[in-house]
Every structure is written in structure tokens, then in C-alpha cells.
Design a protein around this motif. Structure first.
Motif, PDB file in Angstrom:
ATOM      1  N   ALA A 266      -2.918  -5.132   4.207  1.00  9.80           N
ATOM      2  CA  ALA A 266      -1.704  -4.880   3.425  1.00  9.80           C
ATOM      3  C   ALA A 266      -0.525  -5.543   4.133  1.00  9.80           C
ATOM      4  O   ALA A 266      -0.419  -5.511   5.353  1.00  9.80           O
ATOM      5  N   GLN A 267       0.368  -6.123   3.368  1.00  8.87           N
ATOM      6  CA  GLN A 267       1.511  -6.824   3.949  1.00  8.87           C
ATOM      7  C   GLN A 267       2.801  -6.026   3.898  1.00  8.87           C
ATOM      8  O   GLN A 267       3.801  -6.420   4.495  1.00  8.87           O
ATOM      9  N   MET A 268       2.765  -4.917   3.172  1.00  6.75           N
ATOM     10  CA  MET A 268       3.916  -4.026   3.134  1.00  6.75           C
ATOM     11  C   MET A 268       3.422  -2.605   2.874  1.00  6.75           C
ATOM     12  O   MET A 268       2.449  -2.407   2.140  1.00  6.75           O
ATOM     13  N   LEU A 269       4.070  -1.634   3.492  1.00  6.88           N
ATOM     14  CA  LEU A 269       3.830  -0.221   3.183  1.00  6.88           C
ATOM     15  C   LEU A 269       4.949   0.247   2.267  1.00  6.88           C
ATOM     16  O   LEU A 269       6.132   0.060   2.571  1.00  6.88           O
TER      17      LEU A 269
ATOM     18  N   SER B   7      -4.489   0.742   6.353  1.00  4.18           N
ATOM     19  CA  SER B   7      -4.002  -0.213   5.347  1.00  4.18           C
ATOM     20  C   SER B   7      -3.505  -1.486   6.010  1.00  4.18           C
ATOM     21  O   SER B   7      -3.754  -2.599   5.517  1.00  4.18           O
ATOM     22  N   THR B   8      -2.810  -1.329   7.141  1.00  5.84           N
ATOM     23  CA  THR B   8      -2.321  -2.502   7.865  1.00  5.84           C
ATOM     24  C   THR B   8      -3.477  -3.318   8.411  1.00  5.84           C
ATOM     25  O   THR B   8      -3.522  -4.548   8.272  1.00  5.84           O
TER      26      THR B   8
ATOM     27  N   ALA C 115       0.819  -1.212   0.000  1.00  7.11           N
ATOM     28  CA  ALA C 115       0.000   0.000   0.000  1.00  7.11           C
ATOM     29  C   ALA C 115       0.851   1.260   0.000  1.00  7.11           C
ATOM     30  O   ALA C 115       1.820   1.363   0.759  1.00  7.11           O
ATOM     31  N   HIS C 116       0.481   2.198  -0.866  1.00  2.42           N
ATOM     32  CA  HIS C 116       0.951   3.571  -0.725  1.00  2.42           C
ATOM     33  C   HIS C 116      -0.032   4.233   0.231  1.00  2.42           C
ATOM     34  O   HIS C 116      -1.142   4.613  -0.162  1.00  2.42           O
ATOM     35  N   ALA C 117       0.377   4.341   1.495  1.00  2.99           N
ATOM     36  CA  ALA C 117      -0.510   4.884   2.534  1.00  2.99           C
ATOM     37  C   ALA C 117      -0.050   6.290   2.890  1.00  2.99           C
ATOM     38  O   ALA C 117       1.061   6.476   3.383  1.00  2.99           O
ATOM     39  N   GLU C 118      -0.894   7.260   2.633  1.00  5.06           N
ATOM     40  CA  GLU C 118      -0.550   8.660   2.896  1.00  5.06           C
ATOM     41  C   GLU C 118      -1.780   9.380   3.424  1.00  5.06           C
ATOM     42  O   GLU C 118      -2.892   9.178   2.931  1.00  5.06           O
TER      43      GLU C 118
ATOM     44  N   VAL D 238       3.345  -6.279   9.235  1.00  3.09           N
ATOM     45  CA  VAL D 238       3.593  -5.529   8.008  1.00  3.09           C
ATOM     46  C   VAL D 238       5.041  -5.072   7.963  1.00  3.09           C
ATOM     47  O   VAL D 238       5.637  -4.749   8.992  1.00  3.09           O
ATOM     48  N   SER D 239       5.623  -5.103   6.776  1.00  4.12           N
ATOM     49  CA  SER D 239       6.960  -4.559   6.553  1.00  4.12           C
ATOM     50  C   SER D 239       6.847  -3.149   6.004  1.00  4.12           C
ATOM     51  O   SER D 239       5.857  -2.805   5.357  1.00  4.12           O
TER      52      SER D 239
END
Length: 348
Positions: A218-221, A213-214, A202-205, A242-243
Motif C-alpha cells: 500500500a502506498q498510502m494509509l 498493509s505497508t 488502505a483502510h488499515a484497522e 507510505v504516506s
């Protein structure tokens, strides 16, 4: 003549002894113990590094040839273009691997990039709701965005990305730049991707987006959170699930300070942080980025932990690019001192 060498084993998270020799004009490393009296390489060796967030359509890919990178993951581009780049030197399939090389969850089988020995994995297009980020960005290459309206559309797009060769799915969740998926739609995309054995990045902003997102799977940010300072409780909840891809050097001012502080505390809690630069976002080097290395060190990631975040490729693989840290011992192996190992380095 074969040489004794000390090399970094990212899987074992330790330095080991091995033997290096020239085979068919290239240096090969094996885990075979060096024999008594064998000459020793003056320095240490690792596999070439990984940048876990790049945009290959926004850089000169040819520059990777002289870099210390051995693997890159493109997190947003035209899947057809990326598939062509990935295969244009013929097929060089890597053994499927899971775990520490990519973070705690992800799995990939990337192939060679342009015949220069750099492995490429990719997510393909950004998935975003209608009008969502980055559909309105001039830097986004043609075909790099898919606007998804419902679960049926998400299924079609995930299959499209997988068929193109993508090994992960990129979801845009940028509340600072427009619409984001509802909780239900985000979770549906995660479930669809999981059905196809593809993790979601995820592009989380925007405030709350990294946490959301986590929570939704989602498994990675794609970026260490930079919109707000996360609480210790939030970081602890993330640390086991999450990574984060670092991308610290793309920021300045308050966003930089927030991101570095979040990474420092997340890492201290055992959270997984992998090196990534958002290569192509501005005038970034097509190589290891000294500013990113400095930022990771500022966040408390250094020494062997820094090398692990750079996720070197397996140096004992016959297809891997090898790096040499001239004159360095294990405790002085600075990534910024590394260069490609050459047959001349083994000459007496």
C-alpha cells in the motif's frame, strides 16, 4: 490594478514574491516579480487546500463552493455517482502532476467539481473480501463496495474503477470488523493496480494491519494508525514508503491519543502526513476542519509544515481557487484565518 503579493509555493516549499491582478472578473496570480512602486496586498496568498480523505456522497457538496478547499479525494463511494459529480460541469482537465502535492508517490489528473472550482479525485468503491468492512455498514452508499474473491475478480474491479475515472484503489483491511484479504490476495491487488498505474490506499484497522498493509505494498494509509502505538522501528520502516492521511479528529479518547502520538513520531522521522478529515464521517464541516488542524498542531505539525500537509493547489494556475490570509505575514499564516481571495481585495 495589479498588486505585489507574497504567495506560498508548495512545490518549492517556500514563500515567493509574485503579482496578482483581476482578469475576467477573477483574481489571477503569476510568479512575475512585482515592479517597483506597485501596491502590495496586505496579507499573503496560497492556493486553496486539499482534503485527502472525503466521502462526497455523505455531505452536501454545494457547501464546497464557499469553502477554502480547492481539491478533494473521495476514498470510498459509488464510482458512477462520483464520475458524474466530477464531470457534471464539463471537462476541466488538470495537468498531470507527481510528487509533493499528493505525497511522495501518488499521481492524479482530477477535474472540476460541480462548476465551483474544486477539483475531485476518487478511488471509487472499497475493495473488500466477502463479508468484509464496510459491506455491512448502513452508511456505505449503494454501489460503494466490491467484494473480491480472487485475482480475476480483482482485475475486473480495478479496470471498472479505472474506466469510471478513479485514480487510485481503496482496499479495506479492517481486522476489527471482520474478514481481511490474505497476504497473497492483498499483494495481488497491489500488483494489479500497479499494472494500471493506480496506487493502493488502505483502510488499515486492527493490531498489525497498518504494518501489514505497508509491507504488502500500500502506498498510502487512509487513516493515521490508531489501533495501537507503533514502535519506532515500525515507524521508521514506514517513513520512506507510505504516506498517511491524518484523520485525527474522527477519534476521541485512547484512539485519539494513540493516533496523535503515532503521527508525532512518524512526522519527526520524516514520514509524510497529509491533511484529511474523513469528511462525511459524522457531522464534519464541508470545509477545513478546525479540530483536524488543532490535532495536527498537537502532533507537532505547524507553520509551513502544516501548510504543506494541506497541499494547496498551484496558485499560479489559471483555474485555481486562491486563498487570502488578511493582515498575515508568512510566519502567521494560520489556515483557519484564510478565506477566498476576491477582486475587492485588490482595490485601493
Amino acid at each position: 490594478m495589479p498588486s505585489a503579493v507574497t504567495w506560498f509555493d508548495v512545490r518549492g516549499r517556500a514563500w515567493r514574491e509574485g503579482t496578482a491582478a483581476v482578469v475576467d472578473t477573477r483574481v489571477r496570480l503569476t510568479a512575475d516579480q512585482p515592479s517597483s512602486g506597485m501596491p502590495r496586498l496586505n496579507g499573503v496568498v496560497a492556493g486553496a487546500f486539499t482534503d485527502s480523505h472525503v466521502h462526497l456522497q455523505l455531505v452536501d457538496v454545494a457547501e464546497l463552493a464557499g469553502s477554502t478547499l480547492g481539491r478533494v479525494f473521495d476514498l470510498g463511494g459509488n464510482p458512477e455517482v462520483l464520475a458524474g459529480l466530477r464531470h457534471n460541469s464539463g471537462v476541466l482537465t488538470r495537468t498531470r502532476r507527481v510528487g509533493a502535492d499528493y505525497g511522495p508517490i501518488l499521481e492524479d489528473s482530477p477535474e472540476s467539481c460541480g462548476g465551483i472550482g474544486v477539483e475531485v479525485g476518487f478511488a471509487g468503491a472499497f475493495l473488500t473480501p466477502p463479508g468484509g468492512y464496510p459491506s455491512d455498514r448502513s452508511w456505505a452508499p449503494a454501489g460503494a463496495v466490491r467484494e473480491v474473491v480472487d485475482a480475476d475478480a480483482a482485475e475486473r474491479v480495478v479496470v471498472e474503477m479505472k474506466d469510471a475515472g478513479a485514480t487510485r484503489i481503496k482496499v479495506a483491511s479492517n481486522a476489527a470488523a471482520g474478514a481481511v484479504f490474505s497476504d497473497e490476495m492483498f499483494a495481488a491487488i497491489v500488483a494489479i493496480a500497479a499494472n494500471h498505474s493506480m496506487p493502493v490506499i488502505a483502510h488499515a484497522e486492527g493490531p498489525g494491519e497498518a504494518q501489514r498493509s505497508t509491507r504488502l505494498g500500500a502506498q498510502m494509509l487512509a487513516h493515521a494508525p490508531f489501533s495501537e502505538r507503533l514502535t519506532d522501528a515500525e515507524l521508521l520502516a514506514m517513513s520512506g514508503s507510505v504516506s498517511w492521511v491524518s484523520t485525527l479528529a474522527i477519534h476521541d479518547g485512547e484512539a485519539y491519543d494513540i493516533a496523535v502520538d503515532n503521527v508525532r513520531r512518524f512526522h519527526a522521522m520524516g514520514g509524510d502526513v497529509v491533511y484529511g478529515t474523513d469528511m462525511g464521517n459524522g457531522p464534519t464541516p464541508v470545509d477545513v476542519n478546525p479540530r483536524e488542524i488543532a490535532a495536527l498542531r498537537e502532533a507537532g505539525i505547524d507553520g509551513d509544515e502544516l501548510l504543506r500537509s494541506l497541499a494547496p493547489v498551484d496558485p499560479t494556475s489559471s483555474t485555481s481557487r486562491l486563498l487570502f490570509f488578511p493582515g498575515c505575514a508568512t510566519d502567521t499564516a494560520d489556515p483557519l484565518l484564510a478565506r477566498l481571495l476576491t477582486p475587492a481585495d485588490l482595490e485601493p
